[in-house]
Design a protein around this motif. Structure first.
Motif, PDB file in Angstrom:
ATOM      1  N   PHE B 133      43.498  37.019  45.006  1.00  0.00           N
ATOM      2  CA  PHE B 133      44.631  36.139  45.295  1.00  0.00           C
ATOM      3  C   PHE B 133      44.143  34.735  45.657  1.00  0.00           C
ATOM      4  CE2 PHE B 133      47.860  34.648  48.422  1.00  0.00           C
ATOM      5  CZ  PHE B 133      48.915  34.554  47.532  1.00  0.00           C
ATOM      6  N   TRP B 134      43.044  34.664  46.418  1.00  0.00           N
ATOM      7  CA  TRP B 134      42.515  33.367  46.853  1.00  0.00           C
ATOM      8  C   TRP B 134      42.020  32.566  45.656  1.00  0.00           C
ATOM      9  CZ3 TRP B 134      44.777  33.772  51.098  1.00  0.00           C
ATOM     10  CH2 TRP B 134      44.770  34.963  51.827  1.00  0.00           C
ATOM     11  N   ASP B 135      41.383  33.260  44.693  1.00  0.00           N
ATOM     12  CA  ASP B 135      40.925  32.571  43.479  1.00  0.00           C
ATOM     13  C   ASP B 135      42.100  31.914  42.779  1.00  0.00           C
ATOM     14  OD1 ASP B 135      38.373  33.359  43.861  1.00  0.00           O
ATOM     15  OD2 ASP B 135      38.531  35.160  42.605  1.00  0.00           O
ATOM     16  N   VAL B 136      43.229  32.656  42.737  1.00  0.00           N
ATOM     17  CA  VAL B 136      44.378  32.139  42.001  1.00  0.00           C
ATOM     18  C   VAL B 136      44.955  30.909  42.692  1.00  0.00           C
ATOM     19  CG1 VAL B 136      46.678  32.687  41.143  1.00  0.00           C
ATOM     20  CG2 VAL B 136      44.887  34.397  41.035  1.00  0.00           C
ATOM     21  N   ILE B 137      45.057  30.969  44.055  1.00  0.00           N
ATOM     22  CA  ILE B 137      45.641  29.787  44.715  1.00  0.00           C
ATOM     23  C   ILE B 137      44.697  28.604  44.663  1.00  0.00           C
ATOM     24  CG2 ILE B 137      47.177  29.200  46.636  1.00  0.00           C
ATOM     25  CD1 ILE B 137      46.614  31.581  48.035  1.00  0.00           C
ATOM     26  N   THR B 138      43.399  28.850  44.841  1.00  0.00           N
ATOM     27  CA  THR B 138      42.477  27.714  44.858  1.00  0.00           C
ATOM     28  C   THR B 138      42.169  27.234  43.445  1.00  0.00           C
ATOM     29  OG1 THR B 138      40.670  29.293  44.970  1.00  0.00           O
ATOM     30  CG2 THR B 138      41.378  28.301  47.047  1.00  0.00           C
ATOM     31  N   GLY B 139      42.690  27.943  42.447  1.00  0.00           N
ATOM     32  CA  GLY B 139      42.520  27.469  41.074  1.00  0.00           C
ATOM     33  C   GLY B 139      41.186  27.847  40.467  1.00  0.00           C
ATOM     34  N   SER B 140      40.414  28.716  41.150  1.00  0.00           N
ATOM     35  CA  SER B 140      39.099  29.073  40.600  1.00  0.00           C
ATOM     36  C   SER B 140      39.149  30.380  39.803  1.00  0.00           C
ATOM     37  CB  SER B 140      38.073  29.190  41.723  1.00  0.00           C
ATOM     38  OG  SER B 140      38.514  30.120  42.671  1.00  0.00           O
ATOM     39  N   ALA B 141      40.368  30.833  39.452  1.00  0.00           N
ATOM     40  CA  ALA B 141      40.489  32.074  38.697  1.00  0.00           C
ATOM     41  C   ALA B 141      39.888  31.921  37.305  1.00  0.00           C
ATOM     42  CB  ALA B 141      41.961  32.458  38.580  1.00  0.00           C
ATOM     43  N   VAL B 142      39.239  32.993  36.871  1.00  0.00           N
ATOM     44  CA  VAL B 142      38.617  32.968  35.554  1.00  0.00           C
ATOM     45  C   VAL B 142      39.584  33.591  34.555  1.00  0.00           C
ATOM     46  CG1 VAL B 142      36.397  33.350  34.431  1.00  0.00           C
ATOM     47  CG2 VAL B 142      36.600  33.694  36.893  1.00  0.00           C
ATOM     48  N   ASP B 143      39.659  33.015  33.369  1.00  0.00           N
ATOM     49  CA  ASP B 143      40.490  33.614  32.326  1.00  0.00           C
ATOM     50  C   ASP B 143      39.729  34.793  31.742  1.00  0.00           C
ATOM     51  OD1 ASP B 143      42.395  34.168  30.497  1.00  0.00           O
ATOM     52  OD2 ASP B 143      41.861  32.538  29.130  1.00  0.00           O
ATOM     53  N   GLU B 144      40.279  36.000  31.955  1.00  0.00           N
ATOM     54  CA  GLU B 144      39.532  37.184  31.534  1.00  0.00           C
ATOM     55  C   GLU B 144      39.945  37.679  30.154  1.00  0.00           C
ATOM     56  OE1 GLU B 144      38.806  39.595  35.543  1.00  0.00           O
ATOM     57  OE2 GLU B 144      40.801  38.794  35.290  1.00  0.00           O
ATOM     58  N   GLY B 145      40.785  36.922  29.492  1.00  0.00           N
ATOM     59  CA  GLY B 145      41.231  37.341  28.160  1.00  0.00           C
ATOM     60  C   GLY B 145      42.188  38.510  28.261  1.00  0.00           C
ATOM     61  N   ILE B 146      42.418  39.177  27.138  1.00  0.00           N
ATOM     62  CA  ILE B 146      43.345  40.301  27.137  1.00  0.00           C
ATOM     63  C   ILE B 146      42.626  41.533  27.664  1.00  0.00           C
ATOM     64  CG2 ILE B 146      44.812  41.762  25.712  1.00  0.00           C
ATOM     65  CD1 ILE B 146      44.875  39.319  23.759  1.00  0.00           C
ATOM     66  N   GLN B 147      43.235  42.179  28.634  1.00  0.00           N
ATOM     67  CA  GLN B 147      42.617  43.365  29.200  1.00  0.00           C
ATOM     68  C   GLN B 147      43.538  44.557  29.058  1.00  0.00           C
ATOM     69  OE1 GLN B 147      41.622  42.084  33.187  1.00  0.00           O
ATOM     70  NE2 GLN B 147      39.513  42.435  32.621  1.00  0.00           N
ATOM     71  N   PHE B 148      42.933  45.737  29.110  1.00  0.00           N
ATOM     72  CA  PHE B 148      43.717  46.951  29.011  1.00  0.00           C
ATOM     73  C   PHE B 148      43.681  47.681  30.341  1.00  0.00           C
ATOM     74  CE2 PHE B 148      42.052  46.160  24.722  1.00  0.00           C
ATOM     75  CZ  PHE B 148      43.254  45.868  24.130  1.00  0.00           C
ATOM     76  N   PRO B 149      44.729  48.475  30.623  1.00  0.00           N
ATOM     77  CA  PRO B 149      44.692  49.246  31.859  1.00  0.00           C
ATOM     78  C   PRO B 149      43.480  50.168  31.866  1.00  0.00           C
ATOM     79  CG  PRO B 149      46.879  49.291  30.889  1.00  0.00           C
ATOM     80  CD  PRO B 149      45.981  48.674  29.879  1.00  0.00           C
ATOM     81  N   TRP B 150      42.719  50.132  32.980  1.00  0.00           N
ATOM     82  CA  TRP B 150      41.454  50.870  33.003  1.00  0.00           C
ATOM     83  C   TRP B 150      41.645  52.365  32.887  1.00  0.00           C
ATOM     84  CZ3 TRP B 150      41.195  54.269  37.031  1.00  0.00           C
ATOM     85  CH2 TRP B 150      41.996  54.013  38.144  1.00  0.00           C
ATOM     86  N   PHE B 151      42.771  52.880  33.440  1.00  0.00           N
ATOM     87  CA  PHE B 151      42.948  54.332  33.397  1.00  0.00           C
ATOM     88  C   PHE B 151      43.103  54.816  31.955  1.00  0.00           C
ATOM     89  CE2 PHE B 151      45.675  58.123  33.441  1.00  0.00           C
ATOM     90  CZ  PHE B 151      44.805  58.970  34.111  1.00  0.00           C
ATOM     91  N   GLN B 152      43.836  54.020  31.154  1.00  0.00           N
ATOM     92  CA  GLN B 152      44.080  54.445  29.774  1.00  0.00           C
ATOM     93  C   GLN B 152      42.878  54.210  28.886  1.00  0.00           C
ATOM     94  OE1 GLN B 152      47.932  52.842  28.484  1.00  0.00           O
ATOM     95  NE2 GLN B 152      48.481  52.736  30.627  1.00  0.00           N
ATOM     96  N   GLN B 153      42.084  53.192  29.268  1.00  0.00           N
ATOM     97  CA  GLN B 153      40.903  52.837  28.476  1.00  0.00           C
ATOM     98  C   GLN B 153      39.919  53.998  28.376  1.00  0.00           C
ATOM     99  OE1 GLN B 153      39.422  49.310  30.245  1.00  0.00           O
ATOM    100  NE2 GLN B 153      38.466  48.588  28.379  1.00  0.00           N
ATOM    101  N   GLN B 154      39.812  54.805  29.473  1.00  0.00           N
ATOM    102  CA  GLN B 154      38.765  55.821  29.486  1.00  0.00           C
ATOM    103  C   GLN B 154      39.046  56.991  28.547  1.00  0.00           C
ATOM    104  OE1 GLN B 154      38.423  57.600  33.352  1.00  0.00           O
ATOM    105  NE2 GLN B 154      40.447  56.927  33.964  1.00  0.00           N
ATOM    106  N   PHE B 155      40.245  57.066  27.957  1.00  0.00           N
ATOM    107  CA  PHE B 155      40.527  58.147  27.025  1.00  0.00           C
ATOM    108  C   PHE B 155      39.904  57.913  25.660  1.00  0.00           C
ATOM    109  CE2 PHE B 155      43.729  58.909  30.180  1.00  0.00           C
ATOM    110  CZ  PHE B 155      43.824  60.292  30.215  1.00  0.00           C
ATOM    111  N   ALA B 156      39.636  56.657  25.327  1.00  0.00           N
ATOM    112  CA  ALA B 156      39.087  56.359  24.005  1.00  0.00           C
ATOM    113  C   ALA B 156      37.731  57.022  23.854  1.00  0.00           C
ATOM    114  CB  ALA B 156      38.975  54.859  23.829  1.00  0.00           C
TER     115      ALA B 156
END
Lengths: 199, 219, 199
Positions: B133-156
């Motif tokens: 949350f602090w990264d987002v307010i201070t503007g230092s958030a990194v653009d992580e691109g498109i992400q998938f929910p981690w729980f569903q990812q592990q089924f692949a």
């Protein structure tokens, strides 16, 4: 096989997903009418009756009117009007047929229209896809009845505790609503123990 | 008589106006909702059949739709299939889309609908952002691109013909992946083992239904 | 009848959740995250304002014994407008608020304000009343959601607060909702009492 399914739905709506204690539906009457065990029982039985009836009628309305004319977006408006009319009709019918029952339940009936658990069970019947399934009518009846029984159970437990609280020495600022909420929280915590039970 | 007619007329008029208003709103938003639904379906298909192009849909006997996709790898055309399965979760129904290849290896899953407890079971659709949350307010958030929910990812990559195990290793991290795949297992969401098992059940059910379709079509 | 007074009464002295004890179901159910609480505030305030305006406009033409069904129909229509609009333009909010969007119909605040205020007052002052009540309701929800989201999920607006901190999952589910609201009411009683002493 089907019996097992119905038992699962019944058990789940009464204990695991108790409408009051784990889905926080119908809180207003839950806190409003739980001061005395007698009135709690009256309210509980009235809710069981209205919920079961509302489940059946909304099932027919949804399946045979709203779906065929593809006006399912009128769901909320149709259901709430149906529930309000059922409550009115039940009130008049009980008044004519059994004045003694009316004296016991009468004052609770108008309160049920704005009990969100009743509209909640009708909407959840649709959302859980019961309407279009085989044995859908029975499923909705079981879910409506179970939700009502769950409501009665929560109300009875709460009123039993609150009657005893009257003689307890509670810090002044906690009296009334705050302590009721904390008790409801503890009851709800106890009901978490049912989570994960299955047949 | 007048006492009955007037209230009835007023009520009818009010209900009529209300329905008219709703019909208008519905007509205005209808296309947008249909568009969102088809987008959601496309996105889900892109997750469960990554890299495949959808060549068509087919219907089973009981009118369930399944999708057929294909992609070219090393000069060979391989087929992938996607289908939807439903099973009861902790509260309400869980509906998920499953993609498999012709050897029944799971290519990906996507939970289309769930009404699990927020903060516990609903984390099955949570996307784990490393930004705080602090990264987002201070503007230092990194653009992580498109992400998938981690729980569903592990089924692949799991084998759909064998039972998928549920283990309690805490939240999934990419480091756990190879270990879990070798056990044919997924790591449960902390505090929501029931939801995790329900998703696995949903997948087992979907795959066994799909296997029945194949058997019937081979006859 | 000053505008400021009508607006402020919904926030403090007649706060729907904290003082009147109505609208409790959404207050407990949707406060798992601050953004859900804020969306609930927007939806409820919209419905409340629209229904208050319409009720105060048509109040003279409605026979008094059928006013409740008429009010319910008006409210249900606006709730459905909110439901369809959210589905089309904010699908994520629509799924995360879920069944609690149709249940705005049975939020006692809205019917209560229509009956108690809008059916007796002019259009402009009814808007002010609706805004005050809606925002008062929403602010309580937001405060409750703030405690539940930070303690229960270690998050705020969906972003992690302290990396690596294990949150108390209980706060995110029903027991946490009951107990937090109980403690909030307790704190409020405490403040009210100390204020009275000062006077």
């Amino acid at each position: 096989m089907e019996i097992k399914l119905f038992i699962t739905i019944l058990f789940s709506t009464i204990f695991i997903n108790n409408y009051v204690l784990s889905q926080t539906l119908g809180i207003c009457p839950f806190l409003g009418v739980s001061k005395k065990t007698d009135s709690a029982a009256g309210m509980g039985f009235a809710v069981i009756f209205v919920m079961t009836l509302a489940s059946v009628i909304t099932y027919f309305i949804y399946k045979y009117i709203l779906i065929p004319f593809s006006i399912t977006y009128l769901r909320t408006i149709a259901f709430i009007l149906v529930i309000a009319s059922i409550v009115q009709l039940v009130e008049m019918a009980i008044n004519k047929l059994s004045p003694s029952l009316y004296r016991a339940l009468g004052i609770f009936l108008p309160l049920i229209t704005t009990n969100c658990a009743v509209l909640g069970v009708a909407v959840l019947n649709v959302d859980s896809g019961f309407i279009t399934k085989e044995f859908g009518l029975l499923m909705t009846i079981v879910q409506g009845f179970g939700a009502g029984v769950g409501f009665l159970l929560a109300l009875m437990l709460m009123s039993g505790i609150r009657e005893r609280l009257e003689t307890a020495d509670i810090p002044f600022n906690l009296r009334g609503m705050p302590i009721s909420f904390i008790i409801a929280g503890l009851l709800s915590l106890a009901f978490l123990g049912f989570a994960g039970m299955s047949f | 008589m007048k006492d009955i007619i007037k209230p009835a007329a007023v009520l009818a008029a009010v209900t009529f106006c209300a329905s008219l208003l709703l019909a208008t709103v519905f007509a205005v938003t209808k296309e947008r909702i249909a568009f969102l639904d088809s987008e959601a379906e496309k996105n889900a298909l892109a997750i469960v059949l990554p890299g495949y192009s959808i060549t068509g849909t087919a219907k089973t006997k009981d009118n369930k739709i399944y999708w057929v996709g294909e992609k070219t790898e090393n000069g060979e055309t391989i087929n992938g299939f996607a289908f939807i399965s439903e099973s009861p979760g902790y509260s309400g129904t869980i509906r998920c889309m499953i993609g498999v290849d012709s050897n029944m290896n799971i290519l990906g899953i996507s939970i289309l609908k769930q009404t699990e407890t927020p903060g516990l079971g609903a984390r099955s659709v949570e996307i784990a952002s490393k930004n705080t949350f602090w990264d987002v307010i201070t503007g230092s958030a990194v653009d992580e691109g498109i992400q998938f929910p981690w729980f569903q990812q592990q089924f692949a990559g799991l084998n759909g013909n064998k039972t998928v195990q549920v283990v309690k290793n805490g939240d999934w991290t990419p480091e756990m992946a190879s270990d879990l795949v070798s056990q044919n297992a997924v790591s449960a969401i902390t505090g929501a083992t029931i939801t995790s098992k329900a998703v696995v059940d949903c997948i087992h059910k979907g795959i066994s239904e799909y296997n029945d379709i194949i058997k019937n079509s081979n006859k | 009848m000053s505008i400021k007074k009508e607006f402020l009464k919904g926030l403090v002295e007649k706060n729907p959740v904290m003082v009147l004890g109505i609208g409790l179901c959404p207050a407990l159910a949707v406060t798992t995250s601050v953004s859900n609480a804020l969306w609930m505030m927007i939806a409820t305030t919209f419905v409340l304002t629209c229904s208050n305006v319409l009720v105060s406009l048509v109040k003279d033409y409605i026979p008094s014994h059928i006013r409740i069904p008429v009010f319910i129909t008006i409210i249900a229509a606006f709730v459905t407008v909110v439901e369809i609009t959210l589905k089309a333009y904010q699908p994520e909010v629509y799924t995360s608020l879920g069944i609690f969007i149709p249940l705005i119909v049975v939020n006692c605040i809205i019917l209560g304000r229509a009956e108690e205020f809008a059916s007796r007052n002019g259009v402009f002052i009814s808007i002010i009343d609706a805004l005050g009540m809606g925002i008062g309701f929403g602010l309580t929800l937001t405060i409750l959601a703030f405690f539940r989201e930070t303690l229960g999920a270690n998050k705020l607006f969906g972003y992690t607060l302290i990396p690596g901190f294990k949150p108390a999952g209980m706060m995110a589910i029903a027991p946490g909702a009951f107990i937090t609201l109980g403690l909030m009411l307790w704190a409020m009683n405490r403040i009210m009492v100390s204020r009275k002493h000062k006077k």
